[in-house]
Design a protein around this motif. Structure first.
Motif, PDB file in Angstrom:
ATOM      1  N   GLY A  87      20.812  42.394  -2.417  1.00 26.06           N
ATOM      2  CA  GLY A  87      21.059  43.566  -3.244  1.00 26.06           C
ATOM      3  C   GLY A  87      20.436  43.487  -4.617  1.00 26.06           C
ATOM      4  O   GLY A  87      19.619  42.615  -4.910  1.00 26.06           O
ATOM      5  N   THR A  88      20.845  44.437  -5.478  1.00 28.61           N
ATOM      6  CA  THR A  88      20.280  44.547  -6.813  1.00 28.61           C
ATOM      7  C   THR A  88      21.374  44.810  -7.845  1.00 28.61           C
ATOM      8  O   THR A  88      22.443  45.331  -7.515  1.00 28.61           O
ATOM      9  N   ILE A  89      21.052  44.474  -9.075  1.00 23.80           N
ATOM     10  CA  ILE A  89      21.899  44.822 -10.207  1.00 23.80           C
ATOM     11  C   ILE A  89      21.001  45.427 -11.279  1.00 23.80           C
ATOM     12  O   ILE A  89      20.003  44.819 -11.674  1.00 23.80           O
ATOM     13  N   LEU A  90      21.333  46.630 -11.719  1.00 22.52           N
ATOM     14  CA  LEU A  90      20.672  47.253 -12.858  1.00 22.52           C
ATOM     15  C   LEU A  90      21.610  47.071 -14.039  1.00 22.52           C
ATOM     16  O   LEU A  90      22.731  47.582 -14.037  1.00 22.52           O
ATOM     17  N   ALA A  91      21.181  46.308 -15.036  1.00 19.42           N
ATOM     18  CA  ALA A  91      22.031  45.976 -16.177  1.00 19.42           C
ATOM     19  C   ALA A  91      21.455  46.586 -17.446  1.00 19.42           C
ATOM     20  O   ALA A  91      20.246  46.582 -17.653  1.00 19.42           O
ATOM     21  N   ILE A 132      28.433  47.994   2.564  1.00 19.34           N
ATOM     22  CA  ILE A 132      27.741  48.104   1.281  1.00 19.34           C
ATOM     23  C   ILE A 132      28.792  47.895   0.198  1.00 19.34           C
ATOM     24  O   ILE A 132      29.843  48.530   0.201  1.00 19.34           O
ATOM     25  N   TYR A 133      28.497  46.971  -0.707  1.00 19.92           N
ATOM     26  CA  TYR A 133      29.392  46.647  -1.814  1.00 19.92           C
ATOM     27  C   TYR A 133      28.826  47.274  -3.073  1.00 19.92           C
ATOM     28  O   TYR A 133      27.703  46.970  -3.479  1.00 19.92           O
ATOM     29  N   LEU A 134      29.578  48.179  -3.697  1.00 19.97           N
ATOM     30  CA  LEU A 134      29.141  48.886  -4.892  1.00 19.97           C
ATOM     31  C   LEU A 134      30.028  48.520  -6.068  1.00 19.97           C
ATOM     32  O   LEU A 134      31.258  48.529  -5.949  1.00 19.97           O
ATOM     33  N   VAL A 135      29.408  48.226  -7.199  1.00 18.06           N
ATOM     34  CA  VAL A 135      30.149  47.902  -8.416  1.00 18.06           C
ATOM     35  C   VAL A 135      29.532  48.686  -9.565  1.00 18.06           C
ATOM     36  O   VAL A 135      28.315  48.698  -9.731  1.00 18.06           O
ATOM     37  N   ASN A 136      30.391  49.344 -10.329  1.00 22.02           N
ATOM     38  CA  ASN A 136      29.973  49.985 -11.573  1.00 22.02           C
ATOM     39  C   ASN A 136      30.819  49.399 -12.687  1.00 22.02           C
ATOM     40  O   ASN A 136      32.044  49.539 -12.678  1.00 22.02           O
ATOM     41  N   TYR A 137      30.157  48.730 -13.616  1.00 23.59           N
ATOM     42  CA  TYR A 137      30.849  48.106 -14.743  1.00 23.59           C
ATOM     43  C   TYR A 137      30.461  48.824 -16.021  1.00 23.59           C
ATOM     44  O   TYR A 137      29.294  49.150 -16.232  1.00 23.59           O
ATOM     45  N   GLN A 138      31.466  49.104 -16.868  1.00 21.96           N
ATOM     46  CA  GLN A 138      31.221  49.630 -18.201  1.00 21.96           C
ATOM     47  C   GLN A 138      32.072  48.855 -19.181  1.00 21.96           C
ATOM     48  O   GLN A 138      33.260  48.617 -18.916  1.00 21.96           O
ATOM     49  N   ASN A 144      34.555  49.025 -11.504  1.00 22.90           N
ATOM     50  CA  ASN A 144      35.005  49.833 -10.377  1.00 22.90           C
ATOM     51  C   ASN A 144      34.286  49.301  -9.142  1.00 22.90           C
ATOM     52  O   ASN A 144      33.069  49.424  -9.035  1.00 22.90           O
ATOM     53  N   LYS A 145      35.045  48.695  -8.225  1.00 22.09           N
ATOM     54  CA  LYS A 145      34.455  48.069  -7.037  1.00 22.09           C
ATOM     55  C   LYS A 145      34.911  48.808  -5.795  1.00 22.09           C
ATOM     56  O   LYS A 145      36.094  49.129  -5.665  1.00 22.09           O
ATOM     57  N   LYS A 146      33.953  49.047  -4.886  1.00 24.14           N
ATOM     58  CA  LYS A 146      34.324  49.648  -3.614  1.00 24.14           C
ATOM     59  C   LYS A 146      33.356  49.208  -2.525  1.00 24.14           C
ATOM     60  O   LYS A 146      32.237  48.770  -2.800  1.00 24.14           O
ATOM     61  N   TYR A 147      33.832  49.331  -1.307  1.00 22.66           N
ATOM     62  CA  TYR A 147      33.064  48.956  -0.132  1.00 22.66           C
ATOM     63  C   TYR A 147      32.902  50.179   0.755  1.00 22.66           C
ATOM     64  O   TYR A 147      33.872  50.885   1.024  1.00 22.66           O
ATOM     65  N   LYS A 148      31.683  50.431   1.192  1.00 28.42           N
ATOM     66  CA  LYS A 148      31.416  51.451   2.203  1.00 28.42           C
ATOM     67  C   LYS A 148      31.181  50.706   3.506  1.00 28.42           C
ATOM     68  O   LYS A 148      30.274  49.878   3.603  1.00 28.42           O
ATOM     69  N   LEU A 149      32.005  51.004   4.515  1.00 28.23           N
ATOM     70  CA  LEU A 149      31.956  50.260   5.771  1.00 28.23           C
ATOM     71  C   LEU A 149      31.600  51.178   6.925  1.00 28.23           C
ATOM     72  O   LEU A 149      32.059  52.324   6.994  1.00 28.23           O
TER      73      LEU A 149
END
Length: 169
Positions: A87-91, A132-138, A144-149
């Motif tokens: 995966g990727t992280i855009l920081a 798919i593991y999605l994380v949005n950090y502010q 905010n963490k969630k999984y799409k299965l």
């Protein structure tokens, strides 16, 4: 023969005495900055995280914008992409190097136990084929963490969203 043995023994002990002499040096002062510790503490909560994801998150937290080759005093924010095969992280960093926000997306990672148990309890007989593991950090708001299965049961396909504690969204 006794004199030779005693002589060797005496030489052996004197070598050890000289080896125990300690030299002391005064070291220069070291300053440690923990600028992105909030990000790491929000990412490493109670659930277990896949190792490649955790390693990339640590790399994001340790990244120093001021030491990078493209740093200039003219910009207020810097957006940096970090990639691994999973995966990727855009920081986004501010001019001081502080992590402001991230958008993270990972495919087919090891799911936390709470997520697996929740899905298998609600959908017995179904298997998780993709995730798919999605994380949005502010900063200030946390992560905010969630999984799409993607679930499959024979010919049937079902898609669900779950948070990191196993609660269905």
């Amino acid at each position: 023969m006794k004199k030779v043995l005693l002589g060797l023994l005496a030489i052996g002990f004197t070598g050890q005495i000289y080896a125990q002499i300690i030299k002391t040096e005064e070291l220069s002062e070291v300053t440690v900055f923990a600028t992105n510790y909030k990000y790491l503490s929000d990412m490493n909560t109670k659930e277990e995280v896949s190792i490649p994801v955790e390693l990339l998150q640590r790399k994001v937290a340790a990244f120093d914008v001021k030491e990078s080759e493209f740093y200039q005093d003219d910009y207020d924010t810097y957006q940096i992409n970090f990639f691994i095969p999973e995966g990727t992280i855009l920081a986004a960093y501010d001019a001081d190097g502080k992590l402001v926000r991230t958008a993270e997306r990972f495919k087919n990672v090891n799911l936390p136990k709470a997520v697996r148990e929740s899905v298998y309890n609600r959908f017995p007989g179904w298997t998780i084929t993709k995730d798919i593991y999605l994380v949005n950090y502010q900063e200030g708001k946390g992560a905010n963490k969630k999984y799409k299965l993607k679930l499959e049961n024979g010919e049937k396909v079902l898609r669900v969203k779950v948070d990191e504690m196993g609660k269905f969204l």
